[in-house]
Write an enzyme that holds these catalytic residues in place. Structure first.
Site, mmCIF file in Angstrom:
data_model
loop_
_atom_site.group_PDB
_atom_site.id
_atom_site.type_symbol
_atom_site.label_atom_id
_atom_site.label_comp_id
_atom_site.label_asym_id
_atom_site.label_seq_id
_atom_site.Cartn_x
_atom_site.Cartn_y
_atom_site.Cartn_z
ATOM 1 N N GLY A 11 0.839 -1.208 0.000
ATOM 2 C CA GLY A 11 0.000 0.000 0.000
ATOM 3 C C GLY A 11 0.866 1.246 0.000
ATOM 4 O O GLY A 11 1.897 1.281 0.655
ATOM 5 N N ARG A 72 0.967 -5.013 -5.928
ATOM 6 C CA ARG A 72 0.937 -6.282 -5.182
ATOM 7 C C ARG A 72 1.402 -7.330 -6.193
ATOM 8 O O ARG A 72 0.908 -7.370 -7.321
ATOM 9 C CB ARG A 72 -0.484 -6.615 -4.718
ATOM 10 C CG ARG A 72 -1.164 -5.446 -4.013
ATOM 11 C CD ARG A 72 -1.173 -5.586 -2.527
ATOM 12 N NE ARG A 72 -1.873 -4.465 -1.916
ATOM 13 C CZ ARG A 72 -1.578 -3.957 -0.739
ATOM 14 N NH1 ARG A 72 -0.602 -4.455 -0.018
ATOM 15 N NH2 ARG A 72 -2.272 -2.974 -0.231
ATOM 16 N N ASP A 103 4.949 -4.869 6.039
ATOM 17 C CA ASP A 103 5.618 -6.114 6.434
ATOM 18 C C ASP A 103 5.663 -7.138 5.307
ATOM 19 O O ASP A 103 6.611 -7.922 5.215
ATOM 20 C CB ASP A 103 5.033 -6.705 7.729
ATOM 21 C CG ASP A 103 3.527 -6.747 7.719
ATOM 22 O OD1 ASP A 103 2.926 -6.369 6.689
ATOM 23 O OD2 ASP A 103 2.941 -7.163 8.731
ATOM 24 N N THR A 125 3.952 2.728 5.657
ATOM 25 C CA THR A 125 2.527 2.381 5.675
ATOM 26 C C THR A 125 1.822 3.310 6.650
ATOM 27 O O THR A 125 2.405 3.676 7.671
ATOM 28 C CB THR A 125 2.286 0.909 6.103
ATOM 29 O OG1 THR A 125 0.883 0.724 6.355
ATOM 30 C CG2 THR A 125 3.023 0.545 7.373
ATOM 31 N N ASP A 127 -0.520 2.473 8.492
ATOM 32 C CA ASP A 127 -1.082 1.690 9.612
ATOM 33 C C ASP A 127 -0.217 1.685 10.871
ATOM 34 O O ASP A 127 -0.701 1.346 11.944
ATOM 35 C CB ASP A 127 -1.317 0.234 9.176
ATOM 36 C CG ASP A 127 -2.232 0.142 7.976
ATOM 37 O OD1 ASP A 127 -3.139 0.984 7.867
ATOM 38 O OD2 ASP A 127 -2.037 -0.759 7.141
ATOM 39 N N ASP A 129 1.984 -0.409 11.683
ATOM 40 C CA ASP A 129 1.891 -1.767 12.240
ATOM 41 C C ASP A 129 3.129 -2.618 11.981
ATOM 42 O O ASP A 129 3.055 -3.841 11.959
ATOM 43 C CB ASP A 129 0.646 -2.474 11.671
ATOM 44 C CG ASP A 129 0.713 -2.636 10.158
ATOM 45 O OD1 ASP A 129 1.587 -2.019 9.518
ATOM 46 O OD2 ASP A 129 -0.122 -3.380 9.609
ATOM 47 N N ARG A 171 -5.701 -1.741 9.505
ATOM 48 C CA ARG A 171 -5.688 -3.220 9.422
ATOM 49 C C ARG A 171 -5.813 -3.792 10.824
ATOM 50 O O ARG A 171 -6.723 -3.423 11.554
ATOM 51 C CB ARG A 171 -4.425 -3.708 8.702
ATOM 52 C CG ARG A 171 -4.388 -3.253 7.249
ATOM 53 C CD ARG A 171 -3.472 -4.092 6.418
ATOM 54 N NE ARG A 171 -2.149 -4.191 7.000
ATOM 55 C CZ ARG A 171 -1.172 -4.933 6.511
ATOM 56 N NH1 ARG A 171 -1.385 -5.665 5.435
ATOM 57 N NH2 ARG A 171 0.007 -4.965 7.072
HETATM 58 P P1 ATP Z 1 0.694 -2.641 3.397
HETATM 59 O O1 ATP Z 1 0.835 -3.115 4.810
HETATM 60 O O2 ATP Z 1 0.714 -1.169 3.323
HETATM 61 O O3 ATP Z 1 -0.406 -3.267 2.640
HETATM 62 P P2 ATP Z 1 2.679 -4.536 2.560
HETATM 63 O O4 ATP Z 1 4.078 -4.357 2.153
HETATM 64 O O5 ATP Z 1 2.460 -5.327 3.821
HETATM 65 O O6 ATP Z 1 2.033 -3.095 2.651
HETATM 66 P P3 ATP Z 1 1.742 -6.710 0.904
HETATM 67 O O7 ATP Z 1 0.745 -6.715 -0.202
HETATM 68 O O8 ATP Z 1 1.566 -7.630 2.036
HETATM 69 O O9 ATP Z 1 1.841 -5.185 1.374
HETATM 70 O O10 ATP Z 1 3.193 -7.028 0.278
HETATM 71 C C1 ATP Z 1 3.677 -6.277 -0.816
HETATM 72 C C2 ATP Z 1 4.423 -7.168 -1.763
HETATM 73 O O11 ATP Z 1 5.574 -7.749 -1.098
HETATM 74 C C3 ATP Z 1 3.664 -8.380 -2.280
HETATM 75 O O12 ATP Z 1 2.762 -8.067 -3.325
HETATM 76 C C4 ATP Z 1 4.810 -9.276 -2.757
HETATM 77 O O13 ATP Z 1 5.314 -8.822 -4.003
HETATM 78 C C5 ATP Z 1 5.862 -9.031 -1.672
HETATM 79 N N1 ATP Z 1 5.761 -10.093 -0.651
HETATM 80 C C6 ATP Z 1 4.773 -10.271 0.270
HETATM 81 N N2 ATP Z 1 4.983 -11.383 1.002
HETATM 82 C C7 ATP Z 1 6.135 -11.937 0.558
HETATM 83 C C8 ATP Z 1 6.895 -13.108 0.904
HETATM 84 N N3 ATP Z 1 6.494 -13.954 1.865
HETATM 85 N N4 ATP Z 1 8.033 -13.351 0.233
HETATM 86 C C9 ATP Z 1 8.444 -12.519 -0.749
HETATM 87 N N5 ATP Z 1 7.775 -11.427 -1.145
HETATM 88 C C10 ATP Z 1 6.633 -11.113 -0.513
#
Ligand code: ATP
Length: 320
Positions: A11, A72, A103, A125, A127, A129, A171
């Site tokens: 995000g 994503r 994360d 982010t 959040d 979090d 979240r």
């Molecule tokens: P937000 O909390 O703001 O949504 P985020 O970074 O947690 O942000 P996610 O959609 O969970 O958002 O992760 C972003 C991208 O990171 C994913 O689309 C993927 O490309 C990569 N990613 C997530 N989990 C993994 C994993 N276990 N191993 C490798 N890459 C990952």
């Protein structure tokens, strides 16, 4: 290390542009080169990569969102995706990577590190979090956006003697609700980290009314339940005329606050300093106003974001 890359993932959050700018400017200041990767890990695997100059990051610090775009890309969870990403990085001669995101994005950085490619995570982010830091890039802007809405809702709540329920993002974390609720003088703040009792919520509203209070503002974190569900539950305990406002994505946009811009700049500069020394596998954070770097694997496996429960207690003592 001479050439590094940067991407934003997950995000978007206000202040990501300030982080990219800081990384680019600091790296160039240190005689290094920076390559920008569009669309997070999706762009990395696709090779959507270009060199960034000083002027590419000009006029960006005040803008919300991320000019490198975000995406994503679940495929990066597989080893195949990760190795393809490393292949692209090597093709462009990139020796280290800065990942700005949540994360999930840290998991990608951790995977690269496990394959021997130095990556550093910056918490971005709204959040708030993410483990390993007290504050994330975008949180301050978000709570100020929420606050502006709370202040406006308060005007109408007072005029109509109503109970207002404001659903905010976060979240699984209640930080946005807690901070904006305290700042906005909400009567009650409902967060996922602390159990609540609807009968007590209703009793508190009634006590306020009995004292002649004209309105009641309740901030509910989305991680508890939706604002509408909350209103339906509350209606079972009395006639509270509750109106629901779901703030939604306005909380993610807008020009970053000074605090977020400075935080993002401090994080970005630290990331470059570490990569310059050849260090990776870290995530940057802030603790007691000091910039820190923690092991990304350890942080993801053992770290847990903790809401400030002292602040929650404080809110209980001054909100009625
Ligand atoms: P937000 O909390 O703001 O949504 P985020 O970074 O947690 O942000 P996610 O959609 O969970 O958002 O992760 C972003 C991208 O990171 C994913 O689309 C993927 O490309 C990569 N990613 C997530 N989990 C993994 C994993 N276990 N191993 C490798 N890459 C990952």
């Amino acid at each position: 290390m001479k050439r590094i890359g940067i991407l934003t993932s997950g995000g978007d959050a206000p202040g990501m542009n300030a982080a990219i700018r800081a990384v680019v400017r600091k790296a160039i200041f240190e005689g290094m080169e920076v390559y920008g990767i569009n669309y997070g890990y999706a762009g990395l695997v696709a090779g959507d990569i270009r060199k960034l100059s000083v002027s590419d990051v000009g006029d960006k610090i005040q803008r919300g969102g991320t000019f490198l775009y975000s995406a994503r890309y679940p495929e990066f969870g597989s080893e195949e995706g990760q190795l393809k990403g490393i292949e692209q990085l090597k093709k462009f001669g990139i020796e280290g990577l800065v990942v700005v995101g949540g994360d999930g994005s840290y998991m990608g950085a951790r995977a690269l590190t496990k394959h021997g490619f130095p990556a550093i995570g910056l918490p971005g982010t709204i959040d708030n979090d993410i483990p390993g830091t007290d504050f994330t890039i975008g949180f301050d802007t978000s709570i100020n956006t929420v606050l502006e809405s709370i202040d406006r809702i308060r005007d109408t709540a007072t005029s109509h003697e109503r109970t207002f329920i404001i659903e905010v993002m976060g979240r699984g974390a209640g930080d946005i609700a807690l901070w904006s609720g305290i700042a906005g003088g909400a009567e009650q703040v409902i967060i996922p980290e602390v159990d609540f009792n609807m009968e007590e919520v209703a009793a508190k509203i009634q006590e306020g009314r009995d004292r002649g209070k004209k309105h009641s503002l309740i901030v509910v974190a989305e991680g508890v339940m939706s604002g509408n569900e909350f209103a339906d539950e509350l209606a079972k305990y009395g006639d509270f005329h509750a109106r629901v406002t779901v703030l939604g994505h306005v909380q993610r946009g807008g020009s970053p606050t000074a605090k977020d811009r400075v935080l993002a700049s401090r994080f970005g500069v630290r990331a470059v300093e570490l990569l310059k020394e050849g260090k990776g596998g870290l995530c940057i954070g802030i603790r007691d106003n000091k910039i820190i770097a923690s092991d990304i694997v350890d942080t993801l496996e053992n770290g847990k974001h903790r809401i400030d429960l002292d602040l929650y207690d404080l809110s209980k003592q001054i909100s009625f």
